[in-house]
Design an enzyme around this catalytic site. Sequence first.
Site, mmCIF file in Angstrom:
data_model
loop_
_atom_site.group_PDB
_atom_site.id
_atom_site.type_symbol
_atom_site.label_atom_id
_atom_site.label_comp_id
_atom_site.label_asym_id
_atom_site.label_seq_id
_atom_site.Cartn_x
_atom_site.Cartn_y
_atom_site.Cartn_z
ATOM 1 C CG HIS A 163 -0.260 0.010 2.544
ATOM 2 N ND1 HIS A 163 0.239 1.151 3.113
ATOM 3 C CD2 HIS A 163 -0.009 -0.989 3.430
ATOM 4 C CE1 HIS A 163 0.770 0.869 4.294
ATOM 5 N NE2 HIS A 163 0.639 -0.424 4.509
ATOM 6 C CB CYS A 179 1.479 -3.683 5.292
ATOM 7 S SG CYS A 179 -0.049 -4.464 5.869
#
Length: 205
Positions: A163, A179
Amino acid sequence: MSLTRRGLLLGMSALLAGCSTSGPNHRANYASLPDERFPLPAVPLDKIKPELRRQEVAYATKYDPGTIVIDTPERRLYYVLGEGRAMRYGIGVGRNGYALAGSAYVGRKAEWPNWTPTDNMIRRDPDRNLRYAGGLPGGPNNPLGARAVYLYRGGNDTMFRIHGTNQPQSIGQAMSSGCVRMLNHDVVDLYERVTVGGRVIVLQA
């Protein structure tokens, strides 16, 4: 003018012209994106270390074109183009003990995604995350940034994502909750390349 001298001058002119166009066009890569739902301003190049800037590179790999290879120790993500080439991006990765390893696939993609902290994130840092237990809409203050690519295994969401970020200084660092973070401009570029179902390989030390 002799043919030899003329040829030499033409060759030098072509070389000089090539220097301005054949290399990575970093300034264009990080220009403003005014057509986004939340317009992104240009990123000054002096804010991005040269080795972390998006560029096409030579990349010998056994993986098929369209594969995402996340090299966690190197803090780089490679999108395999084929014929020994890949698009390389600088990334931020998870702290020790908070990282995915092995293979996964792209389960879905989202533009300016909502963010909801996981139960583990709330338990680890309730003062920071509990207030967002109901979700945070997409936007400039959302930690997922401009795009998210959701990683799945066996039909199940791994809870790991590739992301964007509203903390560009974290690129090149190991400080996330697992992440993979990218500059917003870079994740917009990657988002347009990847397809749902595409393979993802995460390399660890």
